[in-house]
Design a protein around this motif. Structure first.
Motif, PDB file in Angstrom:
ATOM      1  N   PHE A 138     -86.009  -1.750  -7.419  1.00  0.00           N
ATOM      2  CA  PHE A 138     -86.986  -0.738  -7.030  1.00  0.00           C
ATOM      3  C   PHE A 138     -86.516  -0.058  -5.751  1.00  0.00           C
ATOM      4  CE2 PHE A 138     -90.435   0.210  -4.096  1.00  0.00           C
ATOM      5  CZ  PHE A 138     -91.186   1.114  -4.828  1.00  0.00           C
ATOM      6  N   MET A 139     -86.744   1.233  -5.647  1.00  0.00           N
ATOM      7  CA  MET A 139     -86.554   1.917  -4.378  1.00  0.00           C
ATOM      8  C   MET A 139     -87.506   3.095  -4.308  1.00  0.00           C
ATOM      9  SD  MET A 139     -85.009   5.119  -4.947  1.00  0.00           S
ATOM     10  CE  MET A 139     -84.445   5.466  -3.324  1.00  0.00           C
ATOM     11  N   GLY A 140     -87.900   3.427  -3.121  1.00  0.00           N
ATOM     12  CA  GLY A 140     -88.751   4.588  -2.931  1.00  0.00           C
ATOM     13  C   GLY A 140     -88.302   5.301  -1.681  1.00  0.00           C
ATOM     14  N   ALA A 141     -88.409   6.633  -1.666  1.00  0.00           N
ATOM     15  CA  ALA A 141     -88.021   7.387  -0.479  1.00  0.00           C
ATOM     16  C   ALA A 141     -88.669   8.753  -0.538  1.00  0.00           C
ATOM     17  CB  ALA A 141     -86.501   7.518  -0.391  1.00  0.00           C
TER      18      ALA A 141
END
Lengths: 178, 110
Positions: A138-141
């Motif tokens: 998972f990644m968020g930006a």
């Protein structure tokens, strides 16, 4: 640094001459060659470092070619969930998140997640390197989008497989609703 | 922008051992954009933006973000990690001018 190296090598060289019967001349010549190689390497380093910077002014095609070297990228819509707004009112801040269906075990995990914005002048937004300890891929930006266009998430798995999904985002720059 | 480098980390309040925890992080940073002159050519200089974010948990690197100028101002990143033991979660932000900003959170089990 060079001077120190030289001193060290010369000392070492005499030792070598004694034990292995190498002539002083060959040792010196190889040392000289080494020196040239080091100098050349130093001179070339800034160029290559710049050449390998992640964010460059280029087209998406060039960026993908540079990152993946023409490897085939499969459609990953079954495994990757790319979360971006359909319409971004403000292109300066667009939340993006990517979740990949992966067991995240040392045998099989997601190594990299790339976020690429096709229409940006610097298309590669970020490259995330994950370890199996992350537990979930998972990644968020928050990213910037210059204009409406595709946003893609490209996933590189530990076995080298490349998967991608893309979604179009409409950007209303400076709209009245903003 | 006196606040440059202020890092905020948000970790869920109750964590159980073995949980996969989502952490949100934010850093106050201008993330300068590429400037162009009248001809549209890039003005060459050292732009100040964050190009690396490193997340470590119990001394091990869990995630690394390599970022470019296409990331928004005051960048926000979220990531997950698997909480196995109580310990320190550290997020470091490195920018192109050598700035190093970090935020830490203590992971405790309720």
């Amino acid at each position: 640094m060079e001077k120190q190296d030289g001193g060290h090598n010369v000392k070492h060289g005499t030792a070598v001459t004694d034990s292995h019967g190498l002539t002083r001349r060959t040792v010196l010549m190889s040392l000289a060659a080494f020196g040239v190689a080091v100098a050349g390497g130093l001179a070339a380093a800034p160029g290559t470092a710049h050449g390998q910077a992640l964010g460059q002014n280029e087209s998406v095609e060039e960026a993908l070619k540079r990152l993946f070297g023409g490897k085939t990228i499969k459609d990953g819509s079954a495994a990757i969930k790319l979360d971006v707004p359909l319409i971004a009112e403000n292109g300066a801040v667009v939340p993006v998140s990517v979740t990949v269906d992966s067991p995240m075990t040392p045998a099989s995990w997601v190594k990299h997640i790339y976020v690429v914005a096709d229409k940006n002048r610097i298309p590669v937004v970020t490259r995330v390197t994950l370890a199996p300890e992350a537990g979930r891929a998972f990644m968020g930006a928050n990213i910037r989008l210059g204009e409406s266009g595709d946003v893609r998430a490209i996933v590189e798995q530990s076995d080298g497989t490349l998967l991608q999904v893309k979604r179009e985002v409409k950007v209303t720059v400076g709209g009245c609703g903003g | 922008m006196a606040d440059i480098g202020k890092v905020r980390l948000r970790v869920p309040s109750s964590i159980k051992p073995g949980d996969v925890v989502e952490v949100r992080s934010l850093v106050i940073h201008p993330m300068e954009r590429v400037e162009r002159d009248a001809q549209g050519k890039i003005v060459q200089r050292n732009y100040n933006y964050i190009n690396k974010v490193i997340v470590t948990y119990l001394g091990k690197t869990v995630a690394t973000f390599d970022t470019t100028q296409s990331v928004a101002e005051n960048p926000f990143f979220s990531f997950t990690f698997k909480a196995t033991d109580p310990g320190q979660l550290k997020v470091q932000f490195l920018d192109t001018t050598g700035g190093r900003y970090e935020g830490t959170a203590d992971i405790k089990f309720a």
